[in-house]
Scaffold this motif. Sequence first.
Motif, PDB file in Angstrom:
ATOM      1  N   ILE A 239       5.645  -0.600 -15.684  1.00 30.39           N
ATOM      2  CA  ILE A 239       5.989  -0.867 -14.149  1.00 30.39           C
ATOM      3  C   ILE A 239       4.713  -1.447 -13.635  1.00 30.39           C
ATOM      4  O   ILE A 239       3.528  -1.052 -13.633  1.00 30.39           O
ATOM      5  CB  ILE A 239       6.343   0.151 -13.362  1.00 30.39           C
ATOM      6  CG1 ILE A 239       6.852   0.099 -12.217  1.00 30.39           C
ATOM      7  CG2 ILE A 239       5.505   1.273 -13.455  1.00 30.39           C
ATOM      8  CD1 ILE A 239       7.728   0.961 -11.397  1.00 30.39           C
ATOM      9  N   PHE A 240       5.059  -2.695 -13.082  1.00 33.12           N
ATOM     10  CA  PHE A 240       4.110  -3.397 -12.196  1.00 33.12           C
ATOM     11  C   PHE A 240       4.124  -3.461 -10.638  1.00 33.12           C
ATOM     12  O   PHE A 240       5.085  -3.860 -10.184  1.00 33.12           O
ATOM     13  CB  PHE A 240       4.123  -4.997 -12.776  1.00 33.12           C
ATOM     14  CG  PHE A 240       3.101  -5.753 -12.010  1.00 33.12           C
ATOM     15  CD1 PHE A 240       1.593  -5.766 -11.824  1.00 33.12           C
ATOM     16  CD2 PHE A 240       3.451  -7.088 -11.074  1.00 33.12           C
ATOM     17  CE1 PHE A 240       0.732  -6.458 -11.300  1.00 33.12           C
ATOM     18  CE2 PHE A 240       2.864  -7.679 -10.440  1.00 33.12           C
ATOM     19  CZ  PHE A 240       1.315  -7.575 -10.314  1.00 33.12           C
ATOM     20  N   LEU A 241       3.072  -2.833 -10.139  1.00 32.07           N
ATOM     21  CA  LEU A 241       3.430  -2.605  -8.691  1.00 32.07           C
ATOM     22  C   LEU A 241       2.280  -3.656  -7.895  1.00 32.07           C
ATOM     23  O   LEU A 241       1.163  -3.301  -7.977  1.00 32.07           O
ATOM     24  CB  LEU A 241       2.929  -1.135  -8.484  1.00 32.07           C
ATOM     25  CG  LEU A 241       3.695  -0.029  -8.966  1.00 32.07           C
ATOM     26  CD1 LEU A 241       3.274   1.229  -8.542  1.00 32.07           C
ATOM     27  CD2 LEU A 241       5.074  -0.117  -8.819  1.00 32.07           C
ATOM     28  N   ASP A 242       2.709  -4.543  -7.377  1.00 40.12           N
ATOM     29  CA  ASP A 242       2.026  -5.794  -6.760  1.00 40.12           C
ATOM     30  C   ASP A 242       1.849  -5.164  -5.284  1.00 40.12           C
ATOM     31  O   ASP A 242       2.533  -4.658  -4.691  1.00 40.12           O
ATOM     32  CB  ASP A 242       2.764  -6.966  -6.775  1.00 40.12           C
ATOM     33  CG  ASP A 242       1.918  -8.304  -6.532  1.00 40.12           C
ATOM     34  OD1 ASP A 242       0.598  -7.948  -6.477  1.00 40.12           O
ATOM     35  OD2 ASP A 242       2.497  -9.285  -6.377  1.00 40.12           O
ATOM     36  N   GLU A 243       0.645  -5.729  -4.874  1.00 42.88           N
ATOM     37  CA  GLU A 243       0.059  -5.492  -3.446  1.00 42.88           C
ATOM     38  C   GLU A 243       0.349  -3.944  -3.022  1.00 42.88           C
ATOM     39  O   GLU A 243       0.718  -3.362  -2.211  1.00 42.88           O
ATOM     40  CB  GLU A 243       0.991  -6.200  -2.610  1.00 42.88           C
ATOM     41  CG  GLU A 243       0.574  -7.663  -2.835  1.00 42.88           C
ATOM     42  CD  GLU A 243      -0.872  -8.291  -2.789  1.00 42.88           C
ATOM     43  OE1 GLU A 243      -1.910  -7.516  -2.406  1.00 42.88           O
ATOM     44  OE2 GLU A 243      -1.068  -9.228  -3.403  1.00 42.88           O
ATOM     45  N   ILE A 244      -0.155  -2.896  -3.920  1.00 39.90           N
ATOM     46  CA  ILE A 244      -0.153  -1.543  -3.797  1.00 39.90           C
ATOM     47  C   ILE A 244      -0.890  -1.176  -2.447  1.00 39.90           C
ATOM     48  O   ILE A 244      -0.289  -0.091  -1.924  1.00 39.90           O
ATOM     49  CB  ILE A 244      -0.638  -0.794  -5.049  1.00 39.90           C
ATOM     50  CG1 ILE A 244      -0.221   0.516  -5.014  1.00 39.90           C
ATOM     51  CG2 ILE A 244      -2.261  -0.995  -5.068  1.00 39.90           C
ATOM     52  CD1 ILE A 244      -0.687   1.443  -6.290  1.00 39.90           C
ATOM     53  N   GLY A 245      -1.761  -1.997  -1.999  1.00 37.10           N
ATOM     54  CA  GLY A 245      -2.602  -1.342  -0.665  1.00 37.10           C
ATOM     55  C   GLY A 245      -1.589  -1.548   0.385  1.00 37.10           C
ATOM     56  O   GLY A 245      -1.879  -0.832   1.461  1.00 37.10           O
ATOM     57  N   GLN A 252       2.015   6.862  -0.894  1.00 38.60           N
ATOM     58  CA  GLN A 252       1.096   6.947  -1.687  1.00 38.60           C
ATOM     59  C   GLN A 252       1.055   8.325  -2.276  1.00 38.60           C
ATOM     60  O   GLN A 252       0.912   8.499  -3.367  1.00 38.60           O
ATOM     61  CB  GLN A 252      -0.253   6.851  -1.173  1.00 38.60           C
ATOM     62  CG  GLN A 252      -0.534   5.197  -0.523  1.00 38.60           C
ATOM     63  CD  GLN A 252      -1.871   5.083   0.296  1.00 38.60           C
ATOM     64  OE1 GLN A 252      -2.829   5.751  -0.386  1.00 38.60           O
ATOM     65  NE2 GLN A 252      -1.841   4.124   1.158  1.00 38.60           N
ATOM     66  N   ILE A 253       1.370   9.125  -1.594  1.00 37.95           N
ATOM     67  CA  ILE A 253       1.296  10.663  -1.868  1.00 37.95           C
ATOM     68  C   ILE A 253       2.579  10.849  -3.195  1.00 37.95           C
ATOM     69  O   ILE A 253       2.303  11.502  -4.126  1.00 37.95           O
ATOM     70  CB  ILE A 253       1.851  11.609  -0.921  1.00 37.95           C
ATOM     71  CG1 ILE A 253       0.418  11.665   0.053  1.00 37.95           C
ATOM     72  CG2 ILE A 253       2.017  13.070  -1.045  1.00 37.95           C
ATOM     73  CD1 ILE A 253       0.563  12.461   1.319  1.00 37.95           C
ATOM     74  N   GLN A 254       3.860  10.332  -2.694  1.00 36.46           N
ATOM     75  CA  GLN A 254       5.010  10.376  -3.618  1.00 36.46           C
ATOM     76  C   GLN A 254       4.671   9.498  -4.886  1.00 36.46           C
ATOM     77  O   GLN A 254       4.643  10.221  -6.006  1.00 36.46           O
ATOM     78  CB  GLN A 254       6.160   9.614  -2.930  1.00 36.46           C
ATOM     79  CG  GLN A 254       6.727  10.432  -1.785  1.00 36.46           C
ATOM     80  CD  GLN A 254       7.756   9.577  -0.793  1.00 36.46           C
ATOM     81  OE1 GLN A 254       7.604   8.348  -0.898  1.00 36.46           O
ATOM     82  NE2 GLN A 254       8.488  10.231  -0.224  1.00 36.46           N
ATOM     83  N   LEU A 255       3.871   8.558  -4.751  1.00 33.43           N
ATOM     84  CA  LEU A 255       3.530   7.845  -5.951  1.00 33.43           C
ATOM     85  C   LEU A 255       2.623   8.514  -6.561  1.00 33.43           C
ATOM     86  O   LEU A 255       2.754   8.614  -8.107  1.00 33.43           O
ATOM     87  CB  LEU A 255       3.142   6.403  -5.631  1.00 33.43           C
ATOM     88  CG  LEU A 255       2.432   5.396  -6.893  1.00 33.43           C
ATOM     89  CD1 LEU A 255       3.736   5.098  -7.659  1.00 33.43           C
ATOM     90  CD2 LEU A 255       2.074   4.176  -6.269  1.00 33.43           C
ATOM     91  N   LEU A 256       1.646   9.097  -6.235  1.00 32.89           N
ATOM     92  CA  LEU A 256       0.567   9.912  -7.061  1.00 32.89           C
ATOM     93  C   LEU A 256       1.149  11.020  -7.822  1.00 32.89           C
ATOM     94  O   LEU A 256       0.705  11.249  -9.006  1.00 32.89           O
ATOM     95  CB  LEU A 256      -0.562  10.461  -5.916  1.00 32.89           C
ATOM     96  CG  LEU A 256      -1.458  11.293  -6.440  1.00 32.89           C
ATOM     97  CD1 LEU A 256      -2.520  10.599  -7.438  1.00 32.89           C
ATOM     98  CD2 LEU A 256      -2.282  11.924  -5.420  1.00 32.89           C
ATOM     99  N   SER A 295      -7.395   4.823   4.781  1.00 29.83           N
ATOM    100  CA  SER A 295      -6.016   4.124   4.536  1.00 29.83           C
ATOM    101  C   SER A 295      -5.394   4.136   3.158  1.00 29.83           C
ATOM    102  O   SER A 295      -4.224   3.684   3.163  1.00 29.83           O
ATOM    103  CB  SER A 295      -5.970   2.852   5.082  1.00 29.83           C
ATOM    104  OG  SER A 295      -6.860   1.857   4.473  1.00 29.83           O
ATOM    105  N   PHE A 296      -6.297   4.316   2.239  1.00 31.98           N
ATOM    106  CA  PHE A 296      -5.672   4.428   0.904  1.00 31.98           C
ATOM    107  C   PHE A 296      -6.527   5.645   0.398  1.00 31.98           C
ATOM    108  O   PHE A 296      -7.540   5.941   0.564  1.00 31.98           O
ATOM    109  CB  PHE A 296      -6.086   3.258   0.092  1.00 31.98           C
ATOM    110  CG  PHE A 296      -5.513   3.195  -1.092  1.00 31.98           C
ATOM    111  CD1 PHE A 296      -3.991   2.393  -1.260  1.00 31.98           C
ATOM    112  CD2 PHE A 296      -5.740   3.639  -2.364  1.00 31.98           C
ATOM    113  CE1 PHE A 296      -3.316   2.252  -2.355  1.00 31.98           C
ATOM    114  CE2 PHE A 296      -4.868   3.406  -3.542  1.00 31.98           C
ATOM    115  CZ  PHE A 296      -3.860   2.745  -3.576  1.00 31.98           C
ATOM    116  N   ARG A 297      -5.420   6.499  -0.421  1.00 34.99           N
ATOM    117  CA  ARG A 297      -5.896   7.746  -1.131  1.00 34.99           C
ATOM    118  C   ARG A 297      -7.032   7.449  -2.091  1.00 34.99           C
ATOM    119  O   ARG A 297      -6.689   6.811  -3.117  1.00 34.99           O
ATOM    120  CB  ARG A 297      -4.797   8.637  -1.536  1.00 34.99           C
ATOM    121  CG  ARG A 297      -3.884   9.063  -0.316  1.00 34.99           C
ATOM    122  CD  ARG A 297      -2.694  10.053  -1.194  1.00 34.99           C
ATOM    123  NE  ARG A 297      -3.354  11.259  -1.699  1.00 34.99           N
ATOM    124  CZ  ARG A 297      -3.525  12.454  -1.131  1.00 34.99           C
ATOM    125  NH1 ARG A 297      -2.936  12.555  -0.008  1.00 34.99           N
ATOM    126  NH2 ARG A 297      -3.794  13.308  -1.768  1.00 34.99           N
TER     127      ARG A 297
END
Length: 444
Positions: A239-245, A252-256, A295-297
């Motif tokens: 899976i490629f997550l582009d512009e993840i910022g 971000q919490i859900q993804l982590l 702004s980013f974990r």
Amino acid sequence: MPKILIIEDDISFCKLLDKFLTKSSYEVTTSFSATDARLLLQKGTFDLILTDLRLPDADGIELLTEFKALNSHIPIVLMTGYSDVNTAVKAIKNGASDYISKPFNPDEVLLVITNAMETFENKPNRSKASDSNSKKTTGSDYIQGISNASKKLAEHIQLVSPTDMSVLIIGESGTGKEIIAKSIHQKSNRKGTNFIAVDCGAIPKELAASEFFGHLKGSFTGAISDKIGYFEAANGGTIFLDEIGNLSYENQIQLLRALQERKIKPVGSNKEIQVDIRIITATNEDLREAVKNGSFREDLYHRINEFSIHSPSLSDRTEDLMIFAEFFLDKANVQLQKDVIGFSSEVVTIFQNYPWPGNLREMQNCIKRSTLLTQGDFIESNVLPAEFFQNNKSTTNDFSLSENEKEAIVYALGKTQNNKSEAAKLLKITRKTLYNKLKLYDIN
């Protein structure tokens, strides 16, 4: 089909010669340096070698001697921009089949090649070209450049691809981050499985969980049927997550959690689904700065950044400029059912002096548009977009060869500590042109 190896560091000229000889029923392999040519000759054999006399990493006469020592029965034709009888005689004495001076017309080069091959046709122990050395053509959009930045990129892709490490690709917009991600996937053990690309910037915060992990029918307003999320669709693959910022802090919490446990739970479901996926992410932001300002974990940053790759901008790989241009031209010809051969010398100069703020994406769009508008064999300046002709303010670091040419070259060499590749960049000319100027002005 006779096989020819062309060794020429003038990329535009090399590509034009490639296309012309291919249309003339030759199978052509190109090399932009003596080093690459040596590797190609180790892997396969050719019916003829067409090499420039002056290469950045070798002298044509020395290269001729070296190749003849490896295989004395292969015809070698030397090309040069310097019409020198003494050089021609020396080349013939060292085993060259023939010698041709630039510029030459198509009929002339065909005649020289034909005569050289016929001369060797009846000689004993002539090496037959192997089918295994066919010119490689693939559907991949990843192009291997010759610049140091491109070589470093290729090395990193080769190293990390066989692993399951999470990769963070960092680079400006338009530099081909998704193409790099696809290349990693294609070189990995997961290459036969799904590659799912997700633009995180295009997903609304409220729908991110559903898009990533899926949902059950009726779990929220508008959920009229069950939906499989991106993570489940990529199960077993990449899976490629582009512009993840661009993801919200909540997302971000859900993804982590999904990345840590490799388990997902569709919206509205109590059942967890185990997933086996490789994570590749990309950003054009400085995530370290985003971590500092909150702004980013930080834990997510370290989770996705087991290995980072820099996607270089086009300005960082000027030596690759015409390689990419020729690739996009070939692509545009197929898409538009055109048969444009190449670029005029004026357009090549314009391309080399243009800053390309939109990187590869801008180049691809520009060349596709120009190909559509071109009525002849070559793309001319009159079909280029207007931004190529807007006056840019020069800075004190700009160099020009329009006046005081010799002084400019000497200054550039001093500025770069005699690094000719860097000097050529400062002068906004190709290395080939610089070598010609050095000979012209007798600069050592």
